[in-house]
Design a protein around this motif. Structure first.
Motif, PDB file in Angstrom:
ATOM      1  N   PRO A   1       0.801  -1.219   0.000  1.00  0.00           N
ATOM      2  CA  PRO A   1       0.000   0.000   0.000  1.00  0.00           C
ATOM      3  C   PRO A   1       0.833   1.267   0.000  1.00  0.00           C
ATOM      4  O   PRO A   1       0.338   2.329  -0.338  1.00  0.00           O
ATOM      5  CB  PRO A   1      -0.814  -0.114   1.291  1.00  0.00           C
ATOM      6  CG  PRO A   1       0.042  -0.964   2.201  1.00  0.00           C
ATOM      7  CD  PRO A   1       0.733  -1.937   1.296  1.00  0.00           C
ATOM      8  N   GLY A   2       2.108   1.164   0.379  1.00  0.00           N
ATOM      9  CA  GLY A   2       2.939   2.363   0.442  1.00  0.00           C
ATOM     10  C   GLY A   2       2.559   3.205   1.643  1.00  0.00           C
ATOM     11  O   GLY A   2       1.812   2.790   2.529  1.00  0.00           O
ATOM     12  N   PRO A   3       3.043   4.434   1.705  1.00  0.00           N
ATOM     13  CA  PRO A   3       2.716   5.295   2.838  1.00  0.00           C
ATOM     14  C   PRO A   3       1.246   5.692   2.818  1.00  0.00           C
ATOM     15  O   PRO A   3       0.575   5.636   1.789  1.00  0.00           O
ATOM     16  CB  PRO A   3       3.615   6.521   2.613  1.00  0.00           C
ATOM     17  CG  PRO A   3       3.844   6.554   1.135  1.00  0.00           C
ATOM     18  CD  PRO A   3       3.899   5.108   0.714  1.00  0.00           C
ATOM     19  N   GLN A   4       0.735   6.098   3.966  1.00  0.00           N
ATOM     20  CA  GLN A   4      -0.598   6.656   4.026  1.00  0.00           C
ATOM     21  C   GLN A   4      -0.577   8.068   3.450  1.00  0.00           C
ATOM     22  O   GLN A   4       0.466   8.715   3.398  1.00  0.00           O
ATOM     23  CB  GLN A   4      -1.098   6.661   5.470  1.00  0.00           C
ATOM     24  CG  GLN A   4      -1.222   5.274   6.066  1.00  0.00           C
ATOM     25  CD  GLN A   4      -1.690   5.297   7.517  1.00  0.00           C
ATOM     26  OE1 GLN A   4      -2.003   6.352   8.057  1.00  0.00           O
ATOM     27  NE2 GLN A   4      -1.743   4.126   8.128  1.00  0.00           N
ATOM     28  N   ILE A   5      -1.746   8.537   3.027  1.00  0.00           N
ATOM     29  CA  ILE A   5      -1.804   9.848   2.386  1.00  0.00           C
ATOM     30  C   ILE A   5      -1.251  10.931   3.294  1.00  0.00           C
ATOM     31  O   ILE A   5      -0.515  11.823   2.856  1.00  0.00           O
ATOM     32  CB  ILE A   5      -3.250  10.180   1.976  1.00  0.00           C
ATOM     33  CG1 ILE A   5      -3.697   9.252   0.838  1.00  0.00           C
ATOM     34  CG2 ILE A   5      -3.376  11.633   1.520  1.00  0.00           C
ATOM     35  CD1 ILE A   5      -5.119   9.481   0.386  1.00  0.00           C
ATOM     36  N   GLU A   6      -1.568  10.853   4.593  1.00  0.00           N
ATOM     37  CA  GLU A   6      -1.103  11.896   5.515  1.00  0.00           C
ATOM     38  C   GLU A   6       0.410  11.887   5.689  1.00  0.00           C
ATOM     39  O   GLU A   6       0.992  12.894   6.109  1.00  0.00           O
ATOM     40  CB  GLU A   6      -1.795  11.773   6.877  1.00  0.00           C
ATOM     41  CG  GLU A   6      -1.753  10.380   7.483  1.00  0.00           C
ATOM     42  CD  GLU A   6      -2.982   9.555   7.157  1.00  0.00           C
ATOM     43  OE1 GLU A   6      -3.379   8.750   8.018  1.00  0.00           O
ATOM     44  OE2 GLU A   6      -3.540   9.710   6.054  1.00  0.00           O
ATOM     45  N   ASP A   7       1.062  10.770   5.358  1.00  0.00           N
ATOM     46  CA  ASP A   7       2.528  10.698   5.459  1.00  0.00           C
ATOM     47  C   ASP A   7       3.212  11.091   4.147  1.00  0.00           C
ATOM     48  O   ASP A   7       4.436  11.275   4.126  1.00  0.00           O
ATOM     49  CB  ASP A   7       2.963   9.279   5.843  1.00  0.00           C
ATOM     50  CG  ASP A   7       2.422   8.857   7.209  1.00  0.00           C
ATOM     51  OD1 ASP A   7       2.321   9.740   8.088  1.00  0.00           O
ATOM     52  OD2 ASP A   7       2.097   7.674   7.380  1.00  0.00           O
ATOM     53  N   LEU A   8       2.436  11.211   3.073  1.00  0.00           N
ATOM     54  CA  LEU A   8       3.033  11.489   1.773  1.00  0.00           C
ATOM     55  C   LEU A   8       3.640  12.893   1.724  1.00  0.00           C
ATOM     56  O   LEU A   8       4.645  13.113   1.046  1.00  0.00           O
ATOM     57  CB  LEU A   8       1.987  11.327   0.674  1.00  0.00           C
ATOM     58  CG  LEU A   8       2.518  11.328  -0.765  1.00  0.00           C
ATOM     59  CD1 LEU A   8       3.447  10.146  -1.002  1.00  0.00           C
ATOM     60  CD2 LEU A   8       1.362  11.292  -1.763  1.00  0.00           C
ATOM     61  N   GLN A   9       3.030  13.840   2.436  1.00  0.00           N
ATOM     62  CA  GLN A   9       3.551  15.203   2.414  1.00  0.00           C
ATOM     63  C   GLN A   9       4.956  15.276   3.000  1.00  0.00           C
ATOM     64  O   GLN A   9       5.804  16.039   2.530  1.00  0.00           O
ATOM     65  CB  GLN A   9       2.604  16.145   3.163  1.00  0.00           C
ATOM     66  CG  GLN A   9       1.224  16.254   2.544  1.00  0.00           C
ATOM     67  CD  GLN A   9       1.285  16.545   1.049  1.00  0.00           C
ATOM     68  OE1 GLN A   9       1.910  17.527   0.623  1.00  0.00           O
ATOM     69  NE2 GLN A   9       0.647  15.706   0.256  1.00  0.00           N
ATOM     70  N   GLU A  10       5.221  14.474   4.024  1.00  0.00           N
ATOM     71  CA  GLU A  10       6.578  14.446   4.581  1.00  0.00           C
ATOM     72  C   GLU A  10       7.557  13.852   3.572  1.00  0.00           C
ATOM     73  O   GLU A  10       8.686  14.338   3.431  1.00  0.00           O
ATOM     74  CB  GLU A  10       6.590  13.624   5.869  1.00  0.00           C
ATOM     75  CG  GLU A  10       7.966  13.498   6.522  1.00  0.00           C
ATOM     76  CD  GLU A  10       8.582  14.840   6.910  1.00  0.00           C
ATOM     77  OE1 GLU A  10       9.828  14.926   6.944  1.00  0.00           O
ATOM     78  OE2 GLU A  10       7.825  15.806   7.163  1.00  0.00           O
ATOM     79  N   ALA A  11       7.118  12.814   2.839  1.00  0.00           N
ATOM     80  CA  ALA A  11       7.973  12.244   1.800  1.00  0.00           C
ATOM     81  C   ALA A  11       8.254  13.269   0.704  1.00  0.00           C
ATOM     82  O   ALA A  11       9.372  13.338   0.178  1.00  0.00           O
ATOM     83  CB  ALA A  11       7.304  10.998   1.212  1.00  0.00           C
ATOM     84  N   LEU A  12       7.265  14.092   0.373  1.00  0.00           N
ATOM     85  CA  LEU A  12       7.481  15.136  -0.628  1.00  0.00           C
ATOM     86  C   LEU A  12       8.465  16.185  -0.131  1.00  0.00           C
ATOM     87  O   LEU A  12       9.306  16.677  -0.893  1.00  0.00           O
ATOM     88  CB  LEU A  12       6.147  15.805  -0.975  1.00  0.00           C
ATOM     89  CG  LEU A  12       5.281  15.106  -2.014  1.00  0.00           C
ATOM     90  CD1 LEU A  12       3.880  15.710  -2.039  1.00  0.00           C
ATOM     91  CD2 LEU A  12       5.912  15.181  -3.391  1.00  0.00           C
ATOM     92  N   ARG A  13       8.354  16.534   1.140  1.00  0.00           N
ATOM     93  CA  ARG A  13       9.288  17.528   1.694  1.00  0.00           C
ATOM     94  C   ARG A  13      10.722  17.022   1.662  1.00  0.00           C
ATOM     95  O   ARG A  13      11.667  17.805   1.503  1.00  0.00           O
ATOM     96  CB  ARG A  13       8.876  17.899   3.116  1.00  0.00           C
ATOM     97  CG  ARG A  13       7.710  18.875   3.191  1.00  0.00           C
ATOM     98  CD  ARG A  13       7.531  19.414   4.593  1.00  0.00           C
ATOM     99  NE  ARG A  13       6.991  18.405   5.495  1.00  0.00           N
ATOM    100  CZ  ARG A  13       5.701  18.198   5.706  1.00  0.00           C
ATOM    101  NH1 ARG A  13       4.805  18.933   5.055  1.00  0.00           N
ATOM    102  NH2 ARG A  13       5.284  17.271   6.538  1.00  0.00           N
ATOM    103  N   ARG A  14      10.881  15.728   1.805  1.00  0.00           N
ATOM    104  CA  ARG A  14      12.222  15.142   1.814  1.00  0.00           C
ATOM    105  C   ARG A  14      12.772  14.893   0.406  1.00  0.00           C
ATOM    106  O   ARG A  14      13.957  14.633   0.247  1.00  0.00           O
ATOM    107  CB  ARG A  14      12.205  13.821   2.587  1.00  0.00           C
ATOM    108  CG  ARG A  14      11.951  13.984   4.082  1.00  0.00           C
ATOM    109  CD  ARG A  14      11.851  12.625   4.750  1.00  0.00           C
ATOM    110  NE  ARG A  14      11.670  12.732   6.177  1.00  0.00           N
ATOM    111  CZ  ARG A  14      12.666  12.822   7.067  1.00  0.00           C
ATOM    112  NH1 ARG A  14      13.924  12.790   6.628  1.00  0.00           N
ATOM    113  NH2 ARG A  14      12.417  12.929   8.348  1.00  0.00           N
TER     114      ARG A  14
END
Length: 298
Positions: free
Chosen positions: A93-106
């Motif tokens: 499933p990959g990360p949850q949607i709420e965690d995706l923003q942190e992945a984008l910041r990184r």
């Protein structure tokens, strides 16, 4: 899968054009491990006075052509042989949607595949309240990004009616969504608006789809058309996945990618400027068939 492609696009002008300049994105792109063009030819009529090839901001092969002298017709013909393999669609499933923003910041980098290009409003995709609320209604808390992409695509397929008479190429996606009718371009723009509205980077894919006739019917040569679907970024572990909302399916080896962009404006097969008066009409024919490897390409 090995395919032979024949594509023809023609524009007929009401009054002769004195000159014209066009940018073309009509030849399938190479994707390492997934898609390879073995041979291709591109014919343009009238014969251009100038032509050049370049790679655009999103990694697509584009051609710039200049036509001098009066002409009432502009025609593009492509022949190609393409090898296509299925994408590895991860069951994770990959990360949850709420965690995706942190992945984008990184995420560091602004190359052609950077998800940062595909998060905001673009010329033809404007995430709004209606599309965002539609997406949020069908996504449970804690859902993984990849599963969210499929849920949104399936919901749009169930909600929308494919209707070629409902929209034109310049119909806003908000109008198509309100009517719940449209074609693959509308399905894709609406899905991209839904995904970006909930924080998932999403891009538009211009391409081709192998189609088969109904059982017992003969295949009609040239009856196909160019197709469109969606690519979504699901975090660094999964990366990009592609989904076809018009057909409610993960993209596989029957889909041939031509170009990636933020919306149709970035990937239209031909766009340009010309000196003329009056209107124009266009026609398009596509044949994408399984190739006989014993026969030479083209």
């Amino acid at each position: 899968m090995l395919y032979d492609l024949r594509l023809k696009i023609a524009y007929i002008y009401a009054a002769a054009a004195g000159s014209s300049r066009h940018v073309l994105r009509v030849t399938p792109r190479d994707i390492p491990g997934r898609q390879k063009t073995i041979a291709s030819t591109l014919l343009i009529a009238p014969d251009p006075a100038e032509r050049s090839v370049f790679v655009d901001s999103f990694g697509n092969q584009a051609r710039d052509v200049l036509l001098r002298g009066e002409h009432r017709r502009f025609e593009i013909s492509v022949r190609a042989r393409i090898k296509r393999t299925s994408a590895d669609v991860s069951p994770a499933p990959g990360p949850q949607i709420e965690d995706l923003q942190e992945a984008l910041r990184r995420y560091r980098g602004l190359g052609p595949d950077s998800p940062h290009h595909f998060t905001a409003r673009s010329r033809l995709v404007r995430p709004g309240r209606d599309t965002t609320e539609f997406a949020l209604r069908i996504l449970p808390d804690g859902i993984g990004v990849a599963e969210a992409v499929r849920r949104i695509g399936e919901a749009l397929h169930a909600e929308m009616i494919y209707d070629p008479a409902a929209t034109e190429v310049d119909t806003p996606h908000e109008t198509a969504f309100a009517a719940r009718r449209g074609v693959c371009q509308d399905f894709s723009h609406i899905m991209i608006a839904c995904l970006r509205g909930v924080g998932i980077p999403a891009s538009y894919v211009s391409g081709l789809l192998r189609t088969l006739p109904p059982p017992g019917a003969e295949r009609l040569a040239g009856a196909d058309a160019m197709h469109a679907w969606v690519r979504a970024w699901c975090g660094p572990g999964i990366g990009w996945i592609e989904y076809d909302p018009t057909n409610a399916t993960d993209v596989g080896d029957q889909h041939i990618v031509v170009a990636y962009g933020r919306d149709y404006c970035d990937v239209s097969p031909a766009k340009g400027v010309l000196r003329t008066a009056g209107g124009q009409r266009s026609s398009q024919s596509v044949d994408l068939v399984e190739a006989d490897p014993a026969r030479p390409p083209l």
